[in-house]
Design an enzyme around this catalytic site. Structure first.
Site, PDB file in Angstrom:
ATOM      1  N   GLY A  12       0.821  -1.200   0.000  1.00  0.00           N
ATOM      2  CA  GLY A  12       0.000   0.000   0.000  1.00  0.00           C
ATOM      3  C   GLY A  12       0.854   1.250   0.000  1.00  0.00           C
ATOM      4  O   GLY A  12       1.850   1.335   0.716  1.00  0.00           O
ATOM      5  N   CYS A  13       0.444   2.221  -0.819  1.00  0.00           N
ATOM      6  CA  CYS A  13       1.199   3.470  -0.880  1.00  0.00           C
ATOM      7  C   CYS A  13       0.233   4.641  -0.996  1.00  0.00           C
ATOM      8  O   CYS A  13       0.374   5.515  -1.852  1.00  0.00           O
ATOM      9  CB  CYS A  13       2.177   3.446  -2.060  1.00  0.00           C
ATOM     10  SG  CYS A  13       3.502   4.685  -1.916  1.00  0.00           S
ATOM     11  N   ARG A  48      -1.629   0.557  -9.143  1.00  0.00           N
ATOM     12  CA  ARG A  48      -1.156   1.136 -10.408  1.00  0.00           C
ATOM     13  C   ARG A  48       0.326   1.478 -10.275  1.00  0.00           C
ATOM     14  O   ARG A  48       0.688   2.618  -9.958  1.00  0.00           O
ATOM     15  CB  ARG A  48      -1.969   2.380 -10.746  1.00  0.00           C
ATOM     16  CG  ARG A  48      -3.436   2.076 -11.081  1.00  0.00           C
ATOM     17  CD  ARG A  48      -4.202   3.351 -11.370  1.00  0.00           C
ATOM     18  NE  ARG A  48      -4.347   4.180 -10.182  1.00  0.00           N
ATOM     19  CZ  ARG A  48      -4.712   5.465 -10.214  1.00  0.00           C
ATOM     20  NH1 ARG A  48      -4.942   6.061 -11.359  1.00  0.00           N
ATOM     21  NH2 ARG A  48      -4.843   6.151  -9.084  1.00  0.00           N
ATOM     22  N   GLU A 132       0.613  -1.083  16.393  1.00  0.00           N
ATOM     23  CA  GLU A 132       0.361   0.159  17.129  1.00  0.00           C
ATOM     24  C   GLU A 132      -0.464   1.150  16.325  1.00  0.00           C
ATOM     25  O   GLU A 132      -1.329   1.850  16.867  1.00  0.00           O
ATOM     26  CB  GLU A 132       1.698   0.803  17.526  1.00  0.00           C
ATOM     27  CG  GLU A 132       1.573   2.067  18.350  1.00  0.00           C
ATOM     28  CD  GLU A 132       0.951   1.799  19.710  1.00  0.00           C
ATOM     29  OE1 GLU A 132      -0.141   2.351  19.981  1.00  0.00           O
ATOM     30  OE2 GLU A 132       1.542   1.039  20.497  1.00  0.00           O
ATOM     31  N   LYS A 208     -11.595  -0.386  16.947  1.00  0.00           N
ATOM     32  CA  LYS A 208     -10.533   0.001  17.870  1.00  0.00           C
ATOM     33  C   LYS A 208     -10.858  -0.421  19.302  1.00  0.00           C
ATOM     34  O   LYS A 208      -9.967  -0.838  20.057  1.00  0.00           O
ATOM     35  CB  LYS A 208     -10.312   1.514  17.789  1.00  0.00           C
ATOM     36  CG  LYS A 208      -9.799   1.962  16.417  1.00  0.00           C
ATOM     37  CD  LYS A 208      -9.842   3.475  16.266  1.00  0.00           C
ATOM     38  CE  LYS A 208      -9.340   3.897  14.896  1.00  0.00           C
ATOM     39  NZ  LYS A 208      -9.471   5.353  14.664  1.00  0.00           N
TER      40      LYS A 208
END
Length: 433
Positions: A12-13, A48, A132, A208
């Site tokens: 992932g970026c 992409r 974390e 969470k």
């Protein structure tokens, strides 16, 4: 240093992944000194790979759309997962662990839904799973609970863990705006997504809360175990009523151990808390988690709960930790679910309540209302009444002593059956006292 680099695969970026890649590159020397060996990007999996990224100082050849091939490479030592969602994230994390790579994840949804599977895989393959960044962005809360408080008994965790809803409620409190108007402002400023459902309906906070409850009470808690209510029904009148009693409305994640220590509760819902409580001063998009432990007492963790740089800070902290373990030949703590406590239903939760009613403004109404509360064993603390306009109706606000949620819900149903009650306009819990 002469030592071979530890190879990092980044899945992932987006906003967070871009900042992780940037920090790995621009702070390479400092990170190597802290770990004891260099950290080197082995590849970045994206949808992409050919898309230009002129502001990211990494070799374009590192980008690939073959995430599975990347995590299964023999030269990958560490995997950072910041793609989110359940699949393909789960399959990729499990494949990485099977290949001997330790994993750092920011994926609250996956951990809250199927953390047990991930922890079991980490144990089986002798690798680390650190996460974390999955709760409260840059705020170091999970590792202190998992490690620093490991010798203590946590009794309660009370937190503001969603920045979008906190921003909306802050604006409603400061300006008197309604929910819709405050949400539009949050969207215009980028604090809320175009589709804010996950935030305003409490799904994000519930995931969470499940993670926090599992750590706090050494018990497996999933998002499905968490009672969830969002803020879409919170009105300007609710916020004004809270202000009148010296309180503020917050969306709270609450995880608590029962008095006998045999069960745990986990819930997310809006609640009124006194303005004197530390969480009341947490404004805008900030997060804070308040922990009550038997020996340590009351602790509060505060900071930015989202955003690329804050979340990347937590990811890099985990990455340094697992890299140090790889260099030293050890592992960090795994899952602690030995207590295996019962997760109690919401109906057994005990708290106070703020109930607003539209009633006929005539003699005997208050007595009838009080009788319904008494029939269900809910004790009244205070009552406030004021006329509504020039008509024959009034607003009646009742604040109760502590009672079970089931008793309160039965009381509300009884109130709706009274001829003198035009409507139950609001029911909100009162916490933090």
């Amino acid at each position: 240093m002469g030592e071979p680099a530890l190879r990092v695969a980044l899945l992932g970026c987006g906003v967070v992944g871009t900042e992780v890649a940037r920090l790995l590159t621009t702070q390479a020397d400092d990170l190597a000194a802290r770990v004891g060996r260099p950290l080197e990007l082995a590849g970045i999996a994206v949808r992409r790979p050919g898309r230009p990224r002129p502001d990211l100082p990494v070799d374009p050849a590192l980008f690939t759309d073959d995430a599975t091939g990347l995590v299964e490479r023999e030269d990958v030592d560490l995997v950072v997962e910041v793609i989110g969602g359940i699949e393909p994230a789960r399959s990729l994390v499990l494949a990485a662990m099977a290949g001997g790579a330790s994993v750092v994840s920011a994926n609250k949804a996956l951990l809250a839904e199927d953390g047990a599977t991930l922890f079991a895989a980490a144990e089986k393959h002798g690798v680390d799973l650190y996460y974390e960044a999955a709760v409260a962005g840059a705020i170091p809360i999970l590792r202190p609970m998992r490690e620093s408080l490991a010798g203590d008994r946590v009794r309660r965790v009370l937190g503001i863990v969603n920045g979008t809803t906190n921003y909306v409620l802050t604006k409603m409190d400061e300006t008197g705006a309604g929910f819709g108007e405050a949400l539009e402002e949050a969207q215009a400023l980028g604090y809320a997504e175009a589709d804010p459902t996950a935030d305003v309906e409490g799904f994000d906070a519930a995931a969470k809360a499940a993670i926090l409850a599992g750590l706090a009470f050494h018990t497996r808690v999933t998002a499905m175990d968490v009672h969830r209510e969002g803020i879409t029904e919170v009105s300007a009148a609710d916020v004004a009523s809270a202000r009148a009693m010296g309180s503020v409305v917050k969306l709270l994640a609450i995880c608590e151990l029962s008095e006998d220590g045999q069960s745990v509760g986990a819930r997310v819902h809006p609640a009124m808390i006194p303005r004197s409580h530390p969480l009341a001063s947490v404004r805008d998009a900030f997060n804070a988690v308040f922990v009550d432990a038997e020996a340590a007492g009351e602790l509060m963790f505060y900071g930015r709960g989202a955003g690329g740089a804050p979340t990347a800070s937590a990811v890099l902290g985990d990455l340094v930790a697992v890299a140090r373990h790889r260099v030293g030949g050890g592992r960090g703590p795994g899952e602690s679910s030995y207590a295996d406590l019962l997760v109690r239903p919401m109906g057994e939760t005990v708290t106070r309540y703020h109930v607003s009613l539209d009633v006929a403004d005539r003699a005997g109404v208050l007595a009838a209302v009080a009788q319904v509360f008494a029939e269900h064993g809910v004790s009244i603390d205070t009552v406030r009444q004021r006329p509504l306009g020039d008509g024959d109706d009034a607003e009646l606000v009742v604040v109760t002593h502590r009672a079970t949620d089931a008793a309160l819900q039965a009381t509300v149903e009884g109130l709706r059956g009274l001829d003198a009650v035009q409507g139950v306009t609001s029911v909100m819990r009162v916490e933090g006292e």
